[in-house]
Design an enzyme around this catalytic site. Sequence first.
Site, PDB file in Angstrom:
ATOM      1  N   HIS A 146      11.445  -3.368 -42.862  1.00 41.71           N
ATOM      2  CA  HIS A 146      12.870  -3.298 -43.210  1.00 41.71           C
ATOM      3  C   HIS A 146      13.234  -1.866 -43.567  1.00 41.71           C
ATOM      4  O   HIS A 146      12.402  -1.115 -44.082  1.00 41.71           O
ATOM      5  CB  HIS A 146      13.181  -4.243 -44.377  1.00 41.71           C
TER       6      HIS A 146
ATOM      7  N   GLY B 148     -10.615 -13.210 -46.840  1.00 43.57           N
ATOM      8  CA  GLY B 148      -9.546 -14.118 -47.229  1.00 43.57           C
ATOM      9  C   GLY B 148      -8.477 -13.458 -48.085  1.00 43.57           C
ATOM     10  O   GLY B 148      -8.772 -12.677 -48.982  1.00 43.57           O
TER      11      GLY B 148
END
Length: 196
Positions: A119, A146
């Site tokens: 953005h 993970g």
Amino acid sequence: MSEIDLRSEKEKMLAGDLYRAVGPELAADLMHADRVLRDYNATSLTEAGARLGLLKELLGSVGDGVTIRPPFLCDYGYNIHIGRDSFVNFGCVFLDVVSIVLGENCQVGPGVHLYTADHPRDAQLRRQGYESGAPIHIGKNVWLGGGAIVVPGVNIGDDAIVGAGSVVTRDVPPGATVAGNPARILRPKEYGSRTR
């Protein structure tokens, strides 16, 4: 006087330029991905053939022996390319407004997030709904622990390891082990040579 950009929002998105996620093309693409993902995430372990067919319908390319354990989420799917014999564990999110390339023989831990979507830093542009994307490229034989997060524009070299829970904000050299937030290269004595 500035020229008018006649490209569709999808064309701007795929080029990595500022775009707004509006219009019939992107809406249709999102709806298609949503349908395929719902079907994919509803499959069981015994439906390996159905899973493979759905992955081939969703992704830009998928090599032989690829496993993605549901649930799996992405934006469009067609910008994701996964090399043969790679494994993606439960609960991964790949935001693929531009390309995500995952090389052969990669191991992706549960809850890993790959974000190509970005953005503007200018608040006014964000209020107007603009965004952009920068591709992620992950080499061969990479292990993403993970909960790791990879941000837009990052390249991870062959044979690298990303520690669990790390936030990767810059490129990772081949063979390096990185960990932390932001991820930094670890010296060999920091991660040892365990082979469990």
